[in-house]
Design an enzyme around this catalytic site. Structure first.
Site, mmCIF file in Angstrom:
data_model
loop_
_atom_site.group_PDB
_atom_site.id
_atom_site.type_symbol
_atom_site.label_atom_id
_atom_site.label_comp_id
_atom_site.label_asym_id
_atom_site.label_seq_id
_atom_site.Cartn_x
_atom_site.Cartn_y
_atom_site.Cartn_z
ATOM 1 N N LYS A 13 0.832 -1.212 0.000
ATOM 2 C CA LYS A 13 0.000 0.000 0.000
ATOM 3 C C LYS A 13 0.867 1.263 0.000
ATOM 4 O O LYS A 13 0.634 2.173 -0.798
ATOM 5 C CB LYS A 13 -0.916 -0.046 1.232
ATOM 6 C CG LYS A 13 -1.890 1.091 1.337
ATOM 7 C CD LYS A 13 -3.080 0.712 2.217
ATOM 8 C CE LYS A 13 -2.815 0.825 3.702
ATOM 9 N NZ LYS A 13 -2.754 2.222 4.178
ATOM 10 N N GLN A 155 4.760 9.435 6.952
ATOM 11 C CA GLN A 155 3.812 10.332 6.280
ATOM 12 C C GLN A 155 4.269 11.773 6.413
ATOM 13 O O GLN A 155 4.222 12.541 5.445
ATOM 14 C CB GLN A 155 2.413 10.147 6.873
ATOM 15 C CG GLN A 155 1.839 8.774 6.550
ATOM 16 C CD GLN A 155 0.455 8.546 7.105
ATOM 17 O OE1 GLN A 155 -0.090 9.389 7.824
ATOM 18 N NE2 GLN A 155 -0.129 7.405 6.794
ATOM 19 N N ASP A 302 1.901 -0.879 11.925
ATOM 20 C CA ASP A 302 0.646 -1.390 11.356
ATOM 21 C C ASP A 302 0.382 -2.848 11.750
ATOM 22 O O ASP A 302 -0.714 -3.362 11.516
ATOM 23 C CB ASP A 302 0.679 -1.279 9.826
ATOM 24 C CG ASP A 302 0.678 0.178 9.380
ATOM 25 O OD1 ASP A 302 0.198 1.039 10.150
ATOM 26 O OD2 ASP A 302 1.163 0.469 8.267
#
Ligand code: S3P
Length: 415
Positions: A13, A155, A302
């Site tokens: 992803k 991010q 995650d």
């Protein structure tokens, strides 16, 4: 029942988002196969197209014609995706685009000051609702930044780096622990002037166009973790994961499993587009509890929901600390893990920055509150495989965010 066979996963992803984003900056045609099939990457694709980037999706191929960005004539809907939102704000700021970003309820409640603060320091003019979505950015001249990030977040790092490409000065980005480094690897591969020293990344504004590139995106190790986790706790299991990403900043889960006593083998390693790819074989073994602390968290951020499930089946104490970031994800994952594992009869103590689990426990069936979080839904589906009794997910559709084929593939390898 055992987990057996070999399995390949849709593209990672994080890499899929970045492939679309960086290809949109390249002059010419880039082509990708095995792009992530999840809704999050679809959100990135839709937002880029709304800014005038030409993206064509064929059967298992996605073609991006990079070029110039326009101001979108609609709000950019990032859906549930923090990566879409945070990376695109940086990218579009650098491309002098004016735009308004929106998202779903989960994304609208997540903290955005982590990117707004450094981007404002770079000169970005913006408006937000209490540092959360909706956020409007206005075409601005940006300068580079010497930034020490208080959190290890890829991010935030990627947002600042993407903005730097369209700025007028070098950026030096320092992070407390190295977070996933896909943006940096891909930028280097396509010709950006980027260098590294310890946890510092130096990036120059773009002076030459980036080269278009092709990539058969390797499988997502964060999705593979649910299957590897299942195989590691169900007696007699043996699974091989094909062509998966094994970038060192992403295989923390397998390192932790290994520490717990699992039998893991890495096979056929190679490098493509600056990323390490390989096959991984996992065989079930009796596991022991493990201590996990702050410096290990970025590489397993995650995977902590599935690690919690595995810990309930391991002998002894598993203690996770330094993981407060887990409360800032698609839901407060520390709360979601603790609540649902408690309901399943596990011995779990919630900490402010993690949890303590004592195993092994025979889990009971329960109604699972997913909080519409894909990783909570997948982790507790695996818990259901070892539970005495059924589990019922309140919102199984949430798996579509990263892995729409989850239930189908799980059925295929459960024998
Ligand atoms: C991601 C970075 C991580 C991770 C997320 C994807 C990325 O978030 O949790 O699922 O692709 O950059 P943070 O950077 O906020 O830790």
């Amino acid at each position: 029942m055992v987990i057996k066979g070999s399995i390949s996963f849709p593209g990672d992803k994080s890499i899929s988002h970045r492939a679309l984003i960086l290809a949109s900056l390249c002059k010419g045609e880039s082509s990708f196969s095995n792009l992530s099939t999840g809704m999050d990457v679809f959100s990135t694709k839709e937002c880029l197209m709304a800014c005038g980037i030409n993206i064509i999706s064929e059967k298992n191929k996605t073609i991006v014609n990079g070029g110039t960005f326009n101001d979108p004539n609609q709000k950019l809907d990032c859906g549930n995706s923090g990566t879409t939102m945070r990376l695109l704000v940086g990218l579009l700021a650098g491309q002098k685009v004016s735009a308004t970003f929106i998202g779903d309820d989960s994304l609208s409640s997540r903290p955005m000051n982590r990117i707004l603060s450094p981007l404002a320091e770079m000169g970005l003019k913006l408006k937000s609702k209490n540092k959360r979505l909706p956020i409007t950015i206005t075409k601005s001249e940006l300068t580079g930044l010497d930034y020490e990030s208080p959190i290890a977040s890829a991010q935030v790092k990627s947002s600042v780096l993407l903005a730097t490409l369209g700025s007028n000065k070098t950026t030096c980005f320092t992070e407390p622990v190295l977070s996933r480094d896909h943006t940096e690897r891909m930028l280097k591969y396509i010709g950006a002037d980027i260098s590294f020293k310890n946890n510092k990344t130096f990036l120059e504004p773009l002076s030459n166009p980036l080269s278009p590139f092709n990539f058969n995106i390797p499988g997502d190790p964060s999705t593979a973790a649910f299957f590897a986790g299942a195989a590691s706790i169900i007696p007699g299991s043996n699974i091989t994961i094909n062509r998966v990403l094994i970038n060192p900043t992403r295989i923390g889960f397998f390192t932790i499993l290994d520490k717990m006593g699992a039998r893991i083998k890495y096979l056929k390693e190679k490098e493509e587009v600056g990323e390490l790819i390989g096959n991984i074989n996992i065989k079930q073994e009796r596991l022991n509890g493990v201590r996990i602390s702050a410096k290990e968290i970025p590489a397993i951020i995650d995977e902590l929901p599935i690690i919690a499930i595995i810990a309930t089946q391991a002998k002894g104490i598993t203690k996770v600390t330094g993981a407060k970031e887990l409360r800032m994800k698609e839901c407060d994952r520390i709360n979601a893990i603790s609540k649902n594992l408690n309901d399943m009869g596990a011995k779990i103590k919630e900490l402010d920055d993690g949890f303590i689990i004592e195993g092994p426990t025979v889990l009971k069936g329960a109604k699972i509150e997913t909080f519409k979080d894909h990783r909570i839904a997948m982790a507790f589906s695996i818990a259901g495989l070892v539970a005495d009794g059924n589990i019922l997910l309140d919102y199984p559709e949430s798996v579509k965010i990263s892995y729409p084929e989850f239930f189908e593939q799980l059925n295929r390898v459960c024998k």
